[in-house]
Design an enzyme around this catalytic site. Sequence first.
Site, mmCIF file in Angstrom:
data_model
loop_
_atom_site.group_PDB
_atom_site.id
_atom_site.type_symbol
_atom_site.label_atom_id
_atom_site.label_comp_id
_atom_site.label_asym_id
_atom_site.label_seq_id
_atom_site.Cartn_x
_atom_site.Cartn_y
_atom_site.Cartn_z
ATOM 1 C CE1 TYR A 26 -16.519 10.095 -15.838
ATOM 2 C CE2 TYR A 26 -15.910 10.154 -13.449
ATOM 3 C CZ TYR A 26 -16.346 9.333 -14.712
ATOM 4 O OH TYR A 26 -16.568 7.994 -14.690
ATOM 5 C CE LYS A 50 -12.623 6.769 -18.378
ATOM 6 N NZ LYS A 50 -13.013 8.074 -17.774
ATOM 7 N NE ARG A 69 -2.903 0.584 3.324
ATOM 8 C CZ ARG A 69 -2.050 1.163 4.599
ATOM 9 N NH1 ARG A 69 -1.634 2.538 4.288
ATOM 10 N NH2 ARG A 69 -1.797 0.316 5.666
ATOM 11 C CG ASP A 72 -9.625 14.787 -15.009
ATOM 12 O OD1 ASP A 72 -9.029 14.197 -16.039
ATOM 13 O OD2 ASP A 72 -10.528 14.600 -14.744
HETATM 14 C C1 LIG Z 1 -13.327 8.551 -16.395
HETATM 15 C C2 LIG Z 1 -12.972 9.553 -15.871
HETATM 16 C C3 LIG Z 1 -12.772 9.999 -14.625
HETATM 17 C C4 LIG Z 1 -12.908 9.045 -13.576
HETATM 18 O O1 LIG Z 1 -12.242 7.908 -13.646
HETATM 19 P P1 LIG Z 1 -12.421 6.250 -13.365
HETATM 20 O O2 LIG Z 1 -11.057 5.508 -13.681
HETATM 21 O O3 LIG Z 1 -13.770 5.868 -13.999
HETATM 22 O O4 LIG Z 1 -12.554 6.426 -11.855
HETATM 23 C C5 LIG Z 1 -12.403 11.283 -14.164
HETATM 24 N N1 LIG Z 1 -12.321 12.391 -15.187
HETATM 25 C C6 LIG Z 1 -12.314 11.973 -16.549
HETATM 26 C C7 LIG Z 1 -12.242 13.370 -17.533
HETATM 27 C C8 LIG Z 1 -12.891 10.961 -16.963
HETATM 28 O O5 LIG Z 1 -13.255 10.708 -18.236
#
Ligand SMILES: *Cc1c(COP(=O)(O)O)cnc(C)c1O
Length: 393
Positions: free
Chosen positions: A111, A208, A58, A183
């Site tokens: 998001y 992604k 962890r 982000d």
């Molecule tokens: C998918 C996404 C998230 C969250 O990510 P997870 O891996 O689903 O927890 C945050 N920001 C953006 C822009 C996203 O597309």
Amino acid sequence: MDTRKMGFNTKLVHAGIPEDALGSVTTPVYQTSTFAFRNAEQGANRFAGKEAGFIYSRIGNPTVGALEEAVAQLENGAGCTATSSGMGAVSSVYMALLNQGDHMVSTAGVYGPSRVLMDKHFSRFGVESTYLDTSDLEALKAAIRPNTKVVYVESPSNPSMIVTDIAAAARIAHAAGALLVVDNTFASPFLQRPLDLGADVVLHSITKFINGHADVVGGVIVAKTEAVHKQIRAMVVMMGPCMDPHQASLVARGLKTLSIRMERAQANAMAIAQWLERHPKVEWVSYLGLPSHPQYELVKRQMAGPGAMISFEVKGGVEAGARLMDNVKLAALAVSLGGVETLICHPASMTHASMGREARLAGGVTDGLVRYAVGIEDVEDLIADLDQALAHV
Ligand SMILES: *Cc1c(COP(=O)(O)O)cnc(C)c1O
């Protein structure tokens, strides 16, 4: 090998891979929860930070650490912390950087869960927030309060494709003594490196583009300075949304082809966006590579390319969009993005349903908006698929 001064593609393939006694070319999977100490003194020294080395997975794991080092280098940061999901990254950043009574300014079209987490949960602990169109720099400046500690920008935003001027947002945040968090999920470090533009923290859902194969959920947080990196890492270690070594190994494998996947998906997206823009049944198309995008010039200045995400609306609104989604055969009807396979979804009833209609519309996510995440298939097949589906609308 020190890859820090090497090019982006060399870093993708080689950065972070530890030297291995057996000559392993890739990072081995250290599938272990804990690490034995040679003796009591070594254990004590590791806990005291007097000796480098692993303690417990962890806190740190060599496989996860290799991925963290690679992503830190790709984003030009001082350090990276990997998390179990993208939301693990978002929540850890909020938790590490905001105290009771602090205020955060954020992009209205973030998001969905990033906003719901703040509005419904961090508000319970006395954290205040303002959501607005952060591409409007005057409005952003006006929203800053004496207690603003974080400016949080998602650019390009999901799925409204609104782009915020990151360098300008950094100046506004820093003038107020706040940190800028970006982000960068929609762009990936291949297209945009926010720390180079002045941001203090960059995070990704690596689910992604970074992993790119739709087989892992995960996140990363990269900080520009060692001090902020340590603050965030300590929070992830304490709260526990750490990445698993097996997860890290899959991501490290996907990461190596980020550039070639993005180049191919982006070329497909450009052709599809141009095709959609000419289609008589399509009301509008929003793609960062089309001159019709209101921030086409800013995109060219701030990003290395327009990426692989398209939003559009079919004439006839929600019902027509639903018919389109029910009739595509090659594109899968699924949320998520950034994988090798093309996906189609309806944000208003799916990813952004939890944030409520008013907040959703303010974030540019209209009822009929269809999000199309372009993969690396043959573009002729993708267009033929959309063409036959649009014939049903
Ligand atoms: C998918 C996404 C998230 C969250 O990510 P997870 O891996 O689903 O927890 C945050 N920001 C953006 C822009 C996203 O597309």
